[in-house]
Structures are given as C-alpha cells and as structure tokens.
Scaffold this active site. Sequence first.
Site, PDB file in Angstrom:
ATOM      1  N   CYS A 157       0.817  -1.230   0.000  1.00 44.39           N
ATOM      2  CA  CYS A 157       0.000   0.000   0.000  1.00 44.39           C
ATOM      3  C   CYS A 157       0.844   1.271   0.000  1.00 44.39           C
ATOM      4  O   CYS A 157       0.309   2.356  -0.249  1.00 44.39           O
ATOM      5  CB  CYS A 157      -0.943   0.019   1.192  1.00 44.39           C
ATOM      6  SG  CYS A 157      -2.271  -1.163   1.003  1.00 44.39           S
TER       7      CYS A 157
HETATM    8  N1  COA Z   1     -20.302  -9.422   7.503  1.00 43.23           N
HETATM    9  C1  COA Z   1     -20.854  -9.523   8.729  1.00 43.23           C
HETATM   10  N2  COA Z   1     -20.134  -9.711   9.839  1.00 43.23           N
HETATM   11  C2  COA Z   1     -18.817  -9.823   9.697  1.00 43.23           C
HETATM   12  C3  COA Z   1     -18.170  -9.726   8.432  1.00 43.23           C
HETATM   13  C4  COA Z   1     -18.982  -9.520   7.294  1.00 43.23           C
HETATM   14  N3  COA Z   1     -18.465  -9.433   6.078  1.00 43.23           N
HETATM   15  N4  COA Z   1     -16.839  -9.868   8.610  1.00 43.23           N
HETATM   16  C5  COA Z   1     -16.642 -10.031   9.933  1.00 43.23           C
HETATM   17  N5  COA Z   1     -17.833 -10.001  10.595  1.00 43.23           N
HETATM   18  C6  COA Z   1     -18.064 -10.158  12.015  1.00 43.23           C
HETATM   19  C7  COA Z   1     -17.027 -11.049  12.666  1.00 43.23           C
HETATM   20  O1  COA Z   1     -17.442 -12.395  12.584  1.00 43.23           O
HETATM   21  C8  COA Z   1     -16.981 -10.529  14.088  1.00 43.23           C
HETATM   22  O2  COA Z   1     -18.060 -11.093  14.806  1.00 43.23           O
HETATM   23  P1  COA Z   1     -17.900 -11.466  16.368  1.00 43.23           P
HETATM   24  O3  COA Z   1     -17.621 -10.164  17.064  1.00 43.23           O
HETATM   25  O4  COA Z   1     -19.228 -12.064  16.691  1.00 43.23           O
HETATM   26  O5  COA Z   1     -16.743 -12.407  16.426  1.00 43.23           O
HETATM   27  C9  COA Z   1     -17.268  -9.041  13.955  1.00 43.23           C
HETATM   28  O6  COA Z   1     -17.910  -8.881  12.678  1.00 43.23           O
HETATM   29  C10 COA Z   1     -16.036  -8.181  14.031  1.00 43.23           C
HETATM   30  O7  COA Z   1     -15.056  -8.648  13.068  1.00 43.23           O
HETATM   31  P2  COA Z   1     -13.667  -7.972  12.871  1.00 43.23           P
HETATM   32  O8  COA Z   1     -12.925  -8.615  11.760  1.00 43.23           O
HETATM   33  O9  COA Z   1     -12.950  -7.929  14.191  1.00 43.23           O
HETATM   34  O10 COA Z   1     -14.153  -6.497  12.402  1.00 43.23           O
HETATM   35  P3  COA Z   1     -13.492  -5.093  12.503  1.00 43.23           P
HETATM   36  O11 COA Z   1     -14.463  -4.176  13.121  1.00 43.23           O
HETATM   37  O12 COA Z   1     -12.097  -5.116  13.029  1.00 43.23           O
HETATM   38  O13 COA Z   1     -13.403  -4.655  10.946  1.00 43.23           O
HETATM   39  C11 COA Z   1     -11.770  -4.541   9.171  1.00 43.23           C
HETATM   40  C12 COA Z   1     -12.662  -5.414  10.050  1.00 43.23           C
HETATM   41  C13 COA Z   1     -10.900  -5.443   8.336  1.00 43.23           C
HETATM   42  C14 COA Z   1     -12.658  -3.680   8.279  1.00 43.23           C
HETATM   43  C15 COA Z   1     -10.932  -3.617  10.078  1.00 43.23           C
HETATM   44  O14 COA Z   1     -10.298  -4.361  11.087  1.00 43.23           O
HETATM   45  C16 COA Z   1      -9.868  -2.850   9.323  1.00 43.23           C
HETATM   46  O15 COA Z   1     -10.141  -2.157   8.375  1.00 43.23           O
HETATM   47  N6  COA Z   1      -8.614  -2.919   9.777  1.00 43.23           N
HETATM   48  C17 COA Z   1      -7.512  -2.222   9.137  1.00 43.23           C
HETATM   49  C18 COA Z   1      -7.227  -2.933   7.885  1.00 43.23           C
HETATM   50  C19 COA Z   1      -6.197  -2.263   7.024  1.00 43.23           C
HETATM   51  O16 COA Z   1      -5.959  -1.086   7.035  1.00 43.23           O
HETATM   52  N7  COA Z   1      -5.576  -3.051   6.242  1.00 43.23           N
HETATM   53  C20 COA Z   1      -4.651  -2.578   5.319  1.00 43.23           C
HETATM   54  C21 COA Z   1      -4.875  -3.386   4.121  1.00 43.23           C
HETATM   55  S1  COA Z   1      -3.813  -2.828   2.898  1.00 43.23           S
END
Ligand code: COA
Length: 375
Positions: A157
């Site tokens: 990125c």
């Molecule tokens: N639909 C519905 N629920 C979902 C889901 C989806 N597509 N994906 C995950 N969930 C659920 C999970 O099962 C989890 O449920 P639980 O609490 O019952 O276990 C809950 O939502 C939270 O999941 P989590 O993965 O911890 O979500 P989050 O709030 O951390 O968001 C990201 C996920 C990836 C969007 C976030 O962590 C993020 O953007 N992080 C930074 C990523 C980044 O910058 N990456 C760089 C890439 S280049």
Amino acid sequence: MTYTPAITGTGVFTPEQVITNAELVESFNAYADLYNAEHAAEIEAGEVEAKAHSSEEFIVKASGIEQRFVMDKTGVLDPARMYPALRQRADDEPSIMTEMAMDAAKKAIAEAGIDASEIELVICAASNMERAYPAVAVEIQQAIGAGGFAFDMNVACSSATFGLQAAADMIRAGSVKKALVVDPEICSGHLEWRDRDCHFIFGDVCTAMVLERAEDAKGARFDIISTRCATQFSNNIRNNNGFLRRSRPDGVADRRDMQFMQNGRKVFKEVVPMVSEHILDHIAADGVGPDQLKRLWLHQANKSMNDFIGRKVLGREPEPGEQPNILQDYANTSSAGSIIAFSKYSDDFAEGDLGLICSFGAGYSVGSVLLRRHD
Ligand code: COA
C-alpha cells in the site's frame, strides 16, 4: 547543485464496472449457501465450519466502503467462481496494467502540459505485478513513448509514496528531469473474495503523477518539500504468492495464503500510532506544525482508521474537507488510494498552502510526502 522536485500533473483511471455492497453481499451469500450445501455432511458431523453470511450493514460500519470499481465484475460475482475473469495476455499484447497505466498517464501528462517523450524515468509502483519480468514499467515506458529508464517497485500500500520519494530524490539530485510514477492496482486479482472477513475490502484503479523540476513547471504545481519513508516487519498483512506459487492448471492459487490475508484488528491497533507519530515527526523536522496543514490525503483503507489518524495529527476533530475520503466509492485501492484523494481534492489550494500525502500498509510501511502549492 540540487533542484526542487514538483508534482505537475496527476491522472486517475477508474474502471467502468462497479460492484455495490448489495451486489457483493448477494453473491457472497449465494457462495456461502452453495459451500454449506456441498459440505452439509461434514458440517453436520462437526468436521467443517459452516460459512456465515456477510452483510451490507457490517461492511459500511466496519470500513465506510459503499462500492468498488473492478476490471471484471462477472467473475467476481459468480458464486461458483469468486475471482475476476481476466484473460492472461499473450506476450505480443499489452498487459492489463499497461492499458490502465496508459489512461492515467495520458491524463497526468496532459495536465503537466509536457510531451511523453520528455519523460526520463517511469516507475510502476504497485502491490501486485502481472508478471515477474520484463518489468511492467518498461512496457509502459515504451507504450507512452517515454525515454530514459523504467523499473517496478512493490511496497504494497505504500508503493506510490515510496515511488514518489525515489523519483523526487532523482530529480533533486539531477539524475532525471521529468518522471512518471504510475500505480496500476488490480487488487481484485489478489483479494480472496470467498473470505467474509475481507471480501469487501478492495477495488481496482490506476493513478499517475508527473514529477518535474519546479523551475520547468508550465502551470500550477505542488513542490515536494520533503518525503519520509519507514518500514517495520509484520506478518499481519501478507500474501505468499511468490515465485514458488503452487497453482491449479487454470492459474488460480488453491492455497488461502496465496491471496491477501490480514489480521485487521491488529493492523488497526498497530498502524494508527505508527502513522500519526510518523507524520508528526516528519512535519516537525521541516518546522511545520499540524495547524499549518490545509489537508491530509491519507491512505484509503478504513474510515475509522483515517478519523483516528486525523484526530491524532491535528489534535482535534478534523473539519470537513481537511481529510477527504474516497474509500466510500473506490474501497481500498492499495497504493493508489491517497493519490486518488490528492488528485480529486487539491484544486482549491492557493499559493503557499501546505498538504501531506500519507500511505500505510503491509510491511508495515508508511510513506509521507509534504507538499506546497505554487500557482
Ligand atoms: N459481515 C458480517 N459480519 C462480519 C463480516 C462480514 N463481512 N466480517 C466479519 N464479521 C463479524 C465477525 O465475525 C466478528 O463477529 P464477532 O464479534 O461475533 O466475532 C465481527 O464482525 C467483528 O469482526 P472484525 O474482523 O474484528 O471487524 P473489525 O471491526 O475489526 O473490521 C476490518 C474489520 C478489516 C474492516 C478492520 O479491522 C480494518 O479495516 N482494519 C484495518 C485494515 C487495514 O488497514 N488493512 C490494510 C490493508 S492494505
């Protein structure tokens, strides 16, 4: 003798096809149902975990993403396929990255008001290359009719900002006069669309920037005051698709680790402080205070992450327009995200206004570029 490098043109290529969250979730849920039906016996026996449905509400709440542009939506949305149907180009045809790059480069070159033949350096900076070699940048160099030399760079990125630093330093030192940094990001090819935790994250796009000696600029320009790059090893964002790749005969990786993987929560926690400290140290070294920055053009991965970084850097709630997001329309486009934001939200700058581009991502890597507008 050193020269001041300046950005004199930018261009964005946006693919024609859009996938809304509603379309994405419908196809993901159909895939999950198919998978669960196929594995009904193992799921019943407790040997395999059933796939849960995704949801539009979760996607918007967790990321701020509402839609994404892609090079091929049919393949991605086909529940029996779940990856883009992009044809492997023959050796005598332009690569897909080159086609995307041509469009963005032409726009940037036109804005700079130069001829492509004046360009002496092409850097193709992106997260995933269509092939190992010859460098895609060399193909782009030939396709646009540039001179000099070209090479590929991959810092995930942060590829675009690291590419900007490389080009700016060469202009500063006098080894080249005009450069093109181009970022064709086909993120749809390395996203695992079957993984509910990340299937909504990425989109495709290409950005391009022309850099010149400030004194050669024909119109308004952004002088590059300074750049700062940093890296710190982490496995929290990883893709193992290297030259030891094992694939099915149709060319699709059959191992989960051959596509994008991340521990999103950890990335969030670890990268936010790293980036805000990086930005504050960078501008302090140039005697610039956060209150002097008119705008932050941040990496476009996650809305709450950007909100946190904006608050930490500015020491207050950012005003509307101080930190524009484009991720609601484009999703995460890897290295191109902060450059799309810069390209779309910089026309209102007046003489002397300061702004900062900052990317962050796998590596970990952080790259920041401090700019001053000159009319
Ligand atoms: N639909 C519905 N629920 C979902 C889901 C989806 N597509 N994906 C995950 N969930 C659920 C999970 O099962 C989890 O449920 P639980 O609490 O019952 O276990 C809950 O939502 C939270 O999941 P989590 O993965 O911890 O979500 P989050 O709030 O951390 O968001 C990201 C996920 C990836 C969007 C976030 O962590 C993020 O953007 N992080 C930074 C990523 C980044 O910058 N990456 C760089 C890439 S280049």
